[in-house]
Enzyme design. Structure first.
Site, PDB file in Angstrom:
ATOM      1  N   SER A 104       0.830  -1.324   0.333  1.00 48.82           N
ATOM      2  CA  SER A 104      -0.078  -0.532   0.048  1.00 48.82           C
ATOM      3  C   SER A 104       0.641   1.132   0.052  1.00 48.82           C
ATOM      4  O   SER A 104       1.868   1.012   0.927  1.00 48.82           O
ATOM      5  CB  SER A 104      -0.885   0.351   1.272  1.00 48.82           C
ATOM      6  OG  SER A 104      -2.016  -1.046   1.302  1.00 48.82           O
ATOM      7  N   ILE A 105       0.512   1.831  -0.577  1.00 52.08           N
ATOM      8  CA  ILE A 105       1.012   3.748  -1.107  1.00 52.08           C
ATOM      9  C   ILE A 105       0.965   4.187   0.333  1.00 52.08           C
ATOM     10  O   ILE A 105       2.072   5.191   1.130  1.00 52.08           O
ATOM     11  CB  ILE A 105       0.277   4.727  -1.944  1.00 52.08           C
ATOM     12  CG1 ILE A 105       0.245   4.206  -2.829  1.00 52.08           C
ATOM     13  CG2 ILE A 105       0.889   5.546  -1.298  1.00 52.08           C
ATOM     14  CD1 ILE A 105      -0.362   4.931  -3.862  1.00 52.08           C
ATOM     15  N   ASP A 153     -14.201   2.414   8.822  1.00 52.96           N
ATOM     16  CA  ASP A 153     -14.594   1.648   7.393  1.00 52.96           C
ATOM     17  C   ASP A 153     -15.525   2.910   6.867  1.00 52.96           C
ATOM     18  O   ASP A 153     -16.217   3.412   7.872  1.00 52.96           O
ATOM     19  CB  ASP A 153     -15.843   0.614   6.935  1.00 52.96           C
ATOM     20  CG  ASP A 153     -16.009   0.511   6.051  1.00 52.96           C
ATOM     21  OD1 ASP A 153     -16.555   1.186   5.166  1.00 52.96           O
ATOM     22  OD2 ASP A 153     -16.539  -0.799   5.849  1.00 52.96           O
ATOM     23  N   VAL A 154     -15.338   4.354   6.371  1.00 53.64           N
ATOM     24  CA  VAL A 154     -16.313   5.156   5.978  1.00 53.64           C
ATOM     25  C   VAL A 154     -17.621   5.143   5.641  1.00 53.64           C
ATOM     26  O   VAL A 154     -18.472   6.071   5.675  1.00 53.64           O
ATOM     27  CB  VAL A 154     -15.360   6.281   4.835  1.00 53.64           C
ATOM     28  CG1 VAL A 154     -13.902   6.784   5.659  1.00 53.64           C
ATOM     29  CG2 VAL A 154     -14.848   5.719   3.938  1.00 53.64           C
ATOM     30  N   ILE A 202      -7.576   6.167   0.692  1.00 59.79           N
ATOM     31  CA  ILE A 202      -8.858   5.190   0.360  1.00 59.79           C
ATOM     32  C   ILE A 202      -9.281   5.840  -0.685  1.00 59.79           C
ATOM     33  O   ILE A 202      -9.602   7.246  -0.736  1.00 59.79           O
ATOM     34  CB  ILE A 202      -9.608   5.414   1.505  1.00 59.79           C
ATOM     35  CG1 ILE A 202     -10.163   5.909   2.370  1.00 59.79           C
ATOM     36  CG2 ILE A 202      -8.767   4.253   2.897  1.00 59.79           C
ATOM     37  CD1 ILE A 202     -10.866   5.969   3.015  1.00 59.79           C
ATOM     38  N   TYR A 230      -9.598   4.281 -16.504  1.00 63.13           N
ATOM     39  CA  TYR A 230     -10.086   4.760 -15.295  1.00 63.13           C
ATOM     40  C   TYR A 230     -11.027   5.442 -15.251  1.00 63.13           C
ATOM     41  O   TYR A 230     -11.765   5.933 -13.772  1.00 63.13           O
ATOM     42  CB  TYR A 230      -8.580   6.185 -14.758  1.00 63.13           C
ATOM     43  CG  TYR A 230      -8.541   6.838 -13.527  1.00 63.13           C
ATOM     44  CD1 TYR A 230      -7.361   5.945 -12.933  1.00 63.13           C
ATOM     45  CD2 TYR A 230      -8.724   7.986 -13.369  1.00 63.13           C
ATOM     46  CE1 TYR A 230      -7.317   5.631 -11.843  1.00 63.13           C
ATOM     47  CE2 TYR A 230      -8.106   7.989 -11.804  1.00 63.13           C
ATOM     48  CZ  TYR A 230      -8.026   7.386 -10.449  1.00 63.13           C
ATOM     49  OH  TYR A 230      -7.193   7.842  -9.197  1.00 63.13           O
ATOM     50  N   LYS A 246     -11.788  11.491  -8.122  1.00 63.45           N
ATOM     51  CA  LYS A 246     -10.041  12.265  -8.461  1.00 63.45           C
ATOM     52  C   LYS A 246      -9.657  14.050  -8.801  1.00 63.45           C
ATOM     53  O   LYS A 246      -9.701  14.516  -8.179  1.00 63.45           O
ATOM     54  CB  LYS A 246      -8.986  11.558  -8.756  1.00 63.45           C
ATOM     55  CG  LYS A 246      -8.840  10.672  -8.645  1.00 63.45           C
ATOM     56  CD  LYS A 246      -8.355   9.853  -6.981  1.00 63.45           C
ATOM     57  CE  LYS A 246      -7.900   8.623  -6.590  1.00 63.45           C
ATOM     58  NZ  LYS A 246      -7.759   8.363  -5.161  1.00 63.45           N
ATOM     59  N   ALA A 288      -5.584  -1.862  -4.291  1.00 60.78           N
ATOM     60  CA  ALA A 288      -6.635  -1.096  -5.330  1.00 60.78           C
ATOM     61  C   ALA A 288      -6.321  -0.863  -6.939  1.00 60.78           C
ATOM     62  O   ALA A 288      -7.253  -1.150  -7.368  1.00 60.78           O
ATOM     63  CB  ALA A 288      -6.029   0.352  -5.059  1.00 60.78           C
TER      64      ALA A 288
END
Length: 263
Positions: A28-29, A73-74, A101, A164, A171, A204
């Site tokens: 993960s980043i 968990d949002v 995320i 994308y 984004k 992801a």
């Protein structure tokens, strides 16, 4: 003429407290960033998505010596507020926040933007954009002596990147939110950054079709002719949390070997 004496780099964030949201595994980043923050002496709070994810994230949180390790968990009402309440109780402050995320339902991500159903669009925007806005809202009162807020974006927000799709729309909204929030919290000494890494083989990214071709293209066209690693992203992100970066805010920081400047 006095030459400034900079503190030793390894303790440049000593005593600073940071929240890391988005570690899924050691690819993960967010993990690359967390390692860099910790190497500079910061204390970290780490969240994990759910019980299934916990077993992958827990050893990493231990390696970071994270004193706070909580589920987030949002999509679960109230859970975000609980995390910030816990930080307030334990630390009483927050110096930086890393939001790493994003999510889009498969049918929304794999289809054309023009065909995305409302619920797919809302879920994409909710997790990928609104959750950062909400975290910024909750972090602001804890950043009493200033601080830094980070979120992760991608070049597909500015240019049409094949496959994308609706994530590019989300984004773009996220980057606009960064600018507006930066303007709003700047007077309090809080900086806000969108970090835009080049393509990385993360969990992801595995949801994006033909991702290998995207990485090959990035490597062959980037001025540095190299792919970015999570450690490259971590080092550059951690720099922006330092005192020396206190007047940098509101922009998209590309960590992509220069790929975004090439036609």
């Amino acid at each position: 003429m006095n030459i400034p004496v900079f503190p030793e780099t390894k303790v440049a964030l000593k005593g600073r407290k940071g929240l890391i949201v988005g570690i899924a595994n050691d690819q993960s980043i967010a993990w690359g960033c967390a390692k860099a923050f910790r190497a500079l002496g910061a204390d970290l709070a780490v969240t994990y998505l759910n019980e299934r994810a916990k077993k992958h994230v827990e050893p990493l949180a231990k390696a970071l010596e994270a004193p706070i390790f909580l589920p987030l968990d949002v999509n679960v009402d109230g859970q975000m507020e609980q995390v910030f309440e816990h930080i307030k109780k334990e630390w009483g402050q927050l110096d930086f926040l890393l939001h790493s995320i994003a999510f889009s339902p498969k049918e929304a991500l794999h289809g054309r933007v023009i065909d995305v159903p409302r619920d797919g669009f809302q879920k994409t925007m909710d997790v990928s954009c609104w959750s950062f806005m909400r975290m910024a809202h909750l972090a602001e009162p804890l950043m009493k002596r200033g601080g830094t807020m980070f979120t992760m974006t991608y070049y597909g927000s500015q240019m049409v990147v094949q496959n994308y799709n609706v994530m590019g729309v989300a984004k773009a909204a996220l980057e606009a939110a960064v600018r507006y929030i930066a303007a709003e919290v700047g007077p309090k000494g809080i900086r806000v950054h969108a970090i835009s890494p080049g393509p990385l083989a993360t969990r992801a990214a595995s949801g994006i079709p033909e991702f290998d071709e995207l990485m090959d293209k990035a490597q062959s066209k980037a001025p540095t002719r190299s792919l970015v690693s999570i450690d490259d992203v971590g080092a550059a992100t951690a720099f922006l949390a330092l005192e020396g970066a206190k007047l940098i805010t509101g922009s998209v920081m590309y960590i992509d070997g220069g790929y975004h400047i090439i036609d």
